[in-house]
Design a protein around this motif. Structure first.
Motif, PDB file in Angstrom:
ATOM      1  N   ARG A 180       4.749   5.872  12.835  1.00  0.00           N
ATOM      2  CA  ARG A 180       5.950   5.072  12.537  1.00  0.00           C
ATOM      3  C   ARG A 180       5.936   4.572  11.092  1.00  0.00           C
ATOM      4  N   ARG A 181       4.751   4.344  10.550  1.00  0.00           N
ATOM      5  CA  ARG A 181       4.649   3.895   9.159  1.00  0.00           C
ATOM      6  C   ARG A 181       5.187   4.963   8.216  1.00  0.00           C
ATOM      7  N   GLY A 182       5.016   6.227   8.571  1.00  0.00           N
ATOM      8  CA  GLY A 182       5.647   7.316   7.836  1.00  0.00           C
ATOM      9  C   GLY A 182       4.856   7.948   6.720  1.00  0.00           C
ATOM     10  N   THR A 183       3.702   7.399   6.392  1.00  0.00           N
ATOM     11  CA  THR A 183       2.875   7.983   5.332  1.00  0.00           C
ATOM     12  C   THR A 183       1.405   7.872   5.702  1.00  0.00           C
ATOM     13  N   CYS A 184       0.608   8.738   5.091  1.00  0.00           N
ATOM     14  CA  CYS A 184      -0.848   8.697   5.258  1.00  0.00           C
ATOM     15  C   CYS A 184      -1.430   7.822   4.155  1.00  0.00           C
ATOM     16  N   CYS A 185      -2.311   6.902   4.517  1.00  0.00           N
ATOM     17  CA  CYS A 185      -2.915   6.004   3.536  1.00  0.00           C
ATOM     18  C   CYS A 185      -4.186   6.588   2.918  1.00  0.00           C
ATOM     19  N   ASP A 186      -4.636   7.740   3.424  1.00  0.00           N
ATOM     20  CA  ASP A 186      -5.841   8.407   2.917  1.00  0.00           C
ATOM     21  C   ASP A 186      -7.101   7.548   3.039  1.00  0.00           C
ATOM     22  N   GLN A 187      -7.164   6.721   4.092  1.00  0.00           N
ATOM     23  CA  GLN A 187      -8.327   5.859   4.297  1.00  0.00           C
ATOM     24  C   GLN A 187      -9.230   6.342   5.440  1.00  0.00           C
ATOM     25  N   GLY A 188      -8.934   7.501   6.014  1.00  0.00           N
ATOM     26  CA  GLY A 188      -9.797   8.059   7.055  1.00  0.00           C
ATOM     27  C   GLY A 188      -9.602   7.449   8.429  1.00  0.00           C
ATOM     28  N   CYS A 189      -8.401   7.022   8.744  1.00  0.00           N
ATOM     29  CA  CYS A 189      -8.125   6.397  10.043  1.00  0.00           C
ATOM     30  C   CYS A 189      -8.521   7.323  11.200  1.00  0.00           C
ATOM     31  N   ARG A 190      -9.126   6.753  12.215  1.00  0.00           N
ATOM     32  CA  ARG A 190      -9.588   7.518  13.378  1.00  0.00           C
ATOM     33  C   ARG A 190      -8.474   8.297  14.045  1.00  0.00           C
ATOM     34  N   HIS A 191      -7.316   7.696  14.184  1.00  0.00           N
ATOM     35  CA  HIS A 191      -6.214   8.322  14.909  1.00  0.00           C
ATOM     36  C   HIS A 191      -5.102   8.804  13.971  1.00  0.00           C
ATOM     37  N   CYS A 192      -5.452   9.132  12.731  1.00  0.00           N
ATOM     38  CA  CYS A 192      -4.449   9.573  11.758  1.00  0.00           C
ATOM     39  C   CYS A 192      -3.647  10.751  12.310  1.00  0.00           C
ATOM     40  N   PRO A 193      -2.338  10.590  12.427  1.00  0.00           N
ATOM     41  CA  PRO A 193      -1.499  11.671  12.963  1.00  0.00           C
ATOM     42  C   PRO A 193      -1.132  12.724  11.917  1.00  0.00           C
ATOM     43  N   TYR A 194      -1.620  12.554  10.687  1.00  0.00           N
ATOM     44  CA  TYR A 194      -1.269  13.461   9.605  1.00  0.00           C
ATOM     45  C   TYR A 194      -2.357  14.479   9.288  1.00  0.00           C
TER      46      TYR A 194
ATOM     47  N   MET B 275       0.851  -1.176   0.000  1.00  0.00           N
ATOM     48  CA  MET B 275       0.000   0.000   0.000  1.00  0.00           C
ATOM     49  C   MET B 275       0.891   1.231   0.000  1.00  0.00           C
ATOM     50  N   SER B 276       0.711   2.079  -0.960  1.00  0.00           N
ATOM     51  CA  SER B 276       1.477   3.320  -0.985  1.00  0.00           C
ATOM     52  C   SER B 276       0.693   4.391  -0.247  1.00  0.00           C
ATOM     53  N   GLY B 277       1.404   5.372   0.237  1.00  0.00           N
ATOM     54  CA  GLY B 277       0.745   6.443   0.976  1.00  0.00           C
ATOM     55  C   GLY B 277       1.316   7.781   0.602  1.00  0.00           C
ATOM     56  N   THR B 278       0.727   8.793   1.161  1.00  0.00           N
ATOM     57  CA  THR B 278       1.133  10.156   0.902  1.00  0.00           C
ATOM     58  C   THR B 278       2.033  10.631   2.022  1.00  0.00           C
ATOM     59  N   ARG B 279       3.222  11.111   1.681  1.00  0.00           N
ATOM     60  CA  ARG B 279       4.127  11.674   2.696  1.00  0.00           C
ATOM     61  C   ARG B 279       3.601  13.039   3.110  1.00  0.00           C
ATOM     62  N   ARG B 280       3.405  13.216   4.382  1.00  0.00           N
ATOM     63  CA  ARG B 280       2.947  14.477   4.958  1.00  0.00           C
ATOM     64  C   ARG B 280       3.643  14.664   6.295  1.00  0.00           C
ATOM     65  N   PRO B 281       3.766  15.911   6.743  1.00  0.00           N
ATOM     66  CA  PRO B 281       4.299  16.109   8.094  1.00  0.00           C
ATOM     67  C   PRO B 281       3.238  15.717   9.121  1.00  0.00           C
ATOM     68  N   LEU B 282       3.685  15.340  10.308  1.00  0.00           N
ATOM     69  CA  LEU B 282       2.735  15.046  11.381  1.00  0.00           C
ATOM     70  C   LEU B 282       1.989  16.318  11.762  1.00  0.00           C
ATOM     71  N   ALA B 283       0.741  16.159  12.156  1.00  0.00           N
ATOM     72  CA  ALA B 283      -0.060  17.287  12.621  1.00  0.00           C
ATOM     73  C   ALA B 283       0.532  17.825  13.922  1.00  0.00           C
ATOM     74  N   LYS B 284       0.263  19.074  14.218  1.00  0.00           N
ATOM     75  CA  LYS B 284       0.798  19.725  15.424  1.00  0.00           C
ATOM     76  C   LYS B 284      -0.145  19.514  16.607  1.00  0.00           C
ATOM     77  N   ARG B 285      -0.310  18.250  16.983  1.00  0.00           N
ATOM     78  CA  ARG B 285      -1.092  17.891  18.170  1.00  0.00           C
ATOM     79  C   ARG B 285      -0.520  16.587  18.713  1.00  0.00           C
ATOM     80  N   PRO B 286      -0.748  16.311  19.983  1.00  0.00           N
ATOM     81  CA  PRO B 286      -0.212  15.070  20.557  1.00  0.00           C
ATOM     82  C   PRO B 286      -0.815  13.841  19.863  1.00  0.00           C
ATOM     83  N   LEU B 287      -0.066  12.758  19.817  1.00  0.00           N
ATOM     84  CA  LEU B 287      -0.576  11.525  19.222  1.00  0.00           C
ATOM     85  C   LEU B 287      -1.784  10.977  19.979  1.00  0.00           C
ATOM     86  N   THR B 288      -1.966  11.417  21.195  1.00  0.00           N
ATOM     87  CA  THR B 288      -3.098  10.959  22.003  1.00  0.00           C
ATOM     88  C   THR B 288      -4.399  11.670  21.643  1.00  0.00           C
TER      89      THR B 288
END
Length: 79
Positions: free
Chosen positions: A63-77, A1-14
């Motif tokens: 840790r995966r390093g890319t966004c899969c653009d699948q609408g993950c609940r906890h997407c850090p991107y 699965m390829s993903g889109t490289r994006r910077p992490l959002a400016k909020r805690p992973l929690t």
């Protein structure tokens, strides 16, 4: 699965983006507790309390390093 490289959002992973887990969600506190426990244990995810589906943690997704653009609940991107 390829993903889109994006910077992490400016909020805690929690803290998920409100569009993925609204503040008024009736199970929000329980979901956040399950997510926090999975993060602390280093697990890839946890079972959703309502659907039973496996939900990936923000830590795993980061840790995966890319966004899969699948609408993950906890997407850090998603910003």
């Amino acid at each position: 699965m390829s993903g889109t490289r994006r910077p992490l959002a400016k909020r805690p992973l929690t803290e998920p983006h409100p569009s993925r887990l609204p503040l008024e969600h009736p199970e929000r506190e329980r979901i956040l507790a399950a997510h926090a426990a999975a993060l602390a244990a280093g697990d890839a995810g946890y079972r959703d309390l309502v659907t039973g589906l496996f939900v990936l943690t923000a830590g795993f997704l980061a840790r995966r390093g890319t966004c899969c653009d699948q609408g993950c609940r906890h997407c850090p991107y998603v910003t």
